[in-house]
Design an enzyme around this catalytic site. Structure first.
Site, mmCIF file in Angstrom:
data_model
loop_
_atom_site.group_PDB
_atom_site.id
_atom_site.type_symbol
_atom_site.label_atom_id
_atom_site.label_comp_id
_atom_site.label_asym_id
_atom_site.label_seq_id
_atom_site.Cartn_x
_atom_site.Cartn_y
_atom_site.Cartn_z
ATOM 1 N N ASP A 88 -0.149 -11.314 0.053
ATOM 2 C CA ASP A 88 -0.925 -12.217 -0.802
ATOM 3 C C ASP A 88 -0.320 -13.613 -0.716
ATOM 4 O O ASP A 88 0.695 -13.821 -0.053
ATOM 5 C CB ASP A 88 -1.014 -11.679 -2.229
ATOM 6 C CG ASP A 88 0.341 -11.695 -2.921
ATOM 7 O OD1 ASP A 88 1.327 -12.192 -2.334
ATOM 8 O OD2 ASP A 88 0.408 -11.201 -4.059
ATOM 9 N N ASP A 261 -6.977 -3.906 -3.660
ATOM 10 C CA ASP A 261 -5.599 -3.525 -3.949
ATOM 11 C C ASP A 261 -5.486 -3.447 -5.461
ATOM 12 O O ASP A 261 -6.228 -4.115 -6.169
ATOM 13 C CB ASP A 261 -4.589 -4.572 -3.451
ATOM 14 C CG ASP A 261 -4.513 -5.754 -4.394
ATOM 15 O OD1 ASP A 261 -5.420 -6.610 -4.341
ATOM 16 O OD2 ASP A 261 -3.590 -5.810 -5.227
ATOM 17 N N CYS A 299 -8.528 17.714 -6.362
ATOM 18 C CA CYS A 299 -7.708 16.817 -5.538
ATOM 19 C C CYS A 299 -6.982 17.593 -4.443
ATOM 20 O O CYS A 299 -6.513 18.710 -4.652
ATOM 21 C CB CYS A 299 -6.704 16.088 -6.413
ATOM 22 S SG CYS A 299 -5.688 14.911 -5.506
ATOM 23 N N CYS A 301 -4.226 16.383 -2.837
ATOM 24 C CA CYS A 301 -2.913 15.769 -2.570
ATOM 25 C C CYS A 301 -1.781 16.798 -2.638
ATOM 26 O O CYS A 301 -1.944 17.894 -3.161
ATOM 27 C CB CYS A 301 -2.645 14.619 -3.541
ATOM 28 S SG CYS A 301 -1.999 15.121 -5.144
ATOM 29 N N CYS A 304 -1.046 18.071 -6.237
ATOM 30 C CA CYS A 304 -2.014 19.020 -6.800
ATOM 31 C C CYS A 304 -2.005 20.363 -6.084
ATOM 32 O O CYS A 304 -2.384 21.384 -6.660
ATOM 33 C CB CYS A 304 -3.414 18.411 -6.789
ATOM 34 S SG CYS A 304 -3.573 17.037 -7.961
ATOM 35 N N HIS A 330 -0.276 11.448 -6.403
ATOM 36 C CA HIS A 330 -1.611 11.883 -6.833
ATOM 37 C C HIS A 330 -2.548 10.692 -7.083
ATOM 38 O O HIS A 330 -3.669 10.655 -6.571
ATOM 39 C CB HIS A 330 -1.524 12.744 -8.088
ATOM 40 C CG HIS A 330 -2.861 12.913 -8.719
ATOM 41 N ND1 HIS A 330 -3.815 13.748 -8.194
ATOM 42 C CD2 HIS A 330 -3.436 12.273 -9.771
ATOM 43 C CE1 HIS A 330 -4.921 13.640 -8.912
ATOM 44 N NE2 HIS A 330 -4.722 12.757 -9.875
HETATM 45 ZN ZN LIG Z 1 -3.704 15.154 -6.626
#
Ligand SMILES: [Zn+2]
Length: 368
Positions: A88, A261, A299, A301, A304, A330
């Site tokens: 940035d 972002d 989810c 991930c 999870c 997550h």
């Molecule tokens: Zn997750």
């Protein structure tokens, strides 16, 4: 170079080519303010599906210093990240951290939040810092205004931002570095329109939409966003800066935004909060004490797949740093995946259906 691959119902699917790989858009960029996505290794960030992350010019210029990072081989090598990096401009930090000393057409003088020393940013110095960092995408120096700014204040800052953008374009760029201008204009349609028209004429590789989601009503945010994306050149990417609740991502993609972002997923993770398809929950809550289910049912991930809400709650109550790490993994995966799921639908004819389901899921009312 940006390829626009498909358009549907206001949304765009594309691919932005950088010196460190392609970015499929729409894309969510994890934030690595201090050259680290807090608590995660680069491999973990890559496994989330992120192709690009954001690093912060202001913070890295003050510590450890851009020249030092350049001597150490540049930002990619310094932080061990092989994907793309967007830096940035520092404008948001300089004008929001309440330590601004003086702003003039030349630039901004401010006090370092680290040691109180007087520092100066000019359009030229900000581009030089980003050259030393070696980022793939450099942002032009800009002056955002806070809500609710008067029209007069917003106009002065906008016109200055336009002059600074032109100066940023004349600064020397390293080979392969892309440059994005930033549209401003406060919270009035007329100024926002003018800023998109003026910046859109400049030969930037893409455009940031800055100065939104600073406290104004959501209907104002989305209205001004739609107004500016309708004016900005179709053939270059648009990046909505600092915005990233699930609801915001869905609505902004529907208004032609390609990149995002936000610190939200990692910031709330530190306090035990996670994003789920049923809304945001805090795992410190007593009701999760024996909850053997995953943090979020749908989810995919790492967190999870392996751990229960009860275990994460235990980690937060015990002050274990693994809790922060697992919640960050997550939350970031949820946003990266949400954007990827929408991206896959753009151009298939099924986007409206997907957007309607997502709005229902996240309990959103569509806005005009
Ligand atoms: Zn997750």
């Amino acid at each position: 170079m940006f390829e626009l691959l498909a358009e549907e119902a206001g949304a765009r699917r594309g691919r932005l080519h950088t010196a460190h790989g392609a970015i499929d858009t729409p894309a969510f960029m994890p934030v690595g303010t201090q050259a680290t996505v807090k608590a995660l290794t680069p491999e973990e960030v890559r496994e989330l599906g992120a192709q690009v992350l954001l690093a912060n010019t202001y913070h890295l210029a003050l510590r450890p210093g851009a020249e030092r990072i350049a001597r150490l081989g540049g930002l990619h090598r310094f932080m061990g990240w092989e994907g793309a990096i967007l830096t940035d401009s520092g404008g948001f930090q300089v004008f929001s951290l309440d330590h601004l000393v003086k702003v003039s057409d030349d630039g901004a003088i401010f006090r370092s939040h680290l040691d109180g020393s007087e520092q100066a940013f000019t359009p030229e110095s900000v581009m030089a810092i980003q050259r030393q960092l070696g980022s793939d995408i450099a942002m032009a120096f800009d002056q955002p205004v806070s809500w609710p700014a008067t029209d007069a204040t917003a106009r002065v800052a906008m016109e200055r931002t336009h002059r600074w953008a032109a100066r940023c374009l004349t600064a020397e760029a390293p080979p392969g570095q892309l440059r994005f201008g930033i549209v401003q204009g406060g919270f009035e349609e007329e100024l926002r329109r003018e800023s998109a028209e003026v910046l859109g004429e400049m030969p930037f590789d893409g455009f940031g939409v800055g100065g939104l989601s600073l406290g104004e009503p959501k209907a104002v945010t989305y209205g001004l966003l739609a107004l500016q994306t309708a004016i900005l050149p179709r053939d270059r990417p648009r990046y909505l800066m600092g915005v990233g609740t699930p609801a915001d991502l869905v609505e902004a993609i529907a208004r032609g935004i390609d990149m995002f972002d936000c610190v939200l997923p990692t910031r709330i993770a530190r306090n035990g909060s996670i994003l789920t398809r049923g809304g945001r929950i805090n795992l410190r809550n007593r009701r999760f004490i024996e909850d053997s289910g995953p943090p979020d049912d749908g989810c995919d991930c790492y967190t999870c797949q392996r751990f229960s809400r009860a275990y994460l709650r235990h980690l937060f109550m015990a002050g274990e740093i693994l809790g922060h790490r697992l919640a960050s993994i997550h939350n970031l995966r949820l946003l990266v995946r949400l954007v990827a799921q929408i991206r896959e639908r753009i151009g298939t004819g099924g986007l409206e259906h997907t957007m309607t389901s997502l709005r229902d899921l996240w309990a959103l009312a569509p806005l005009p």
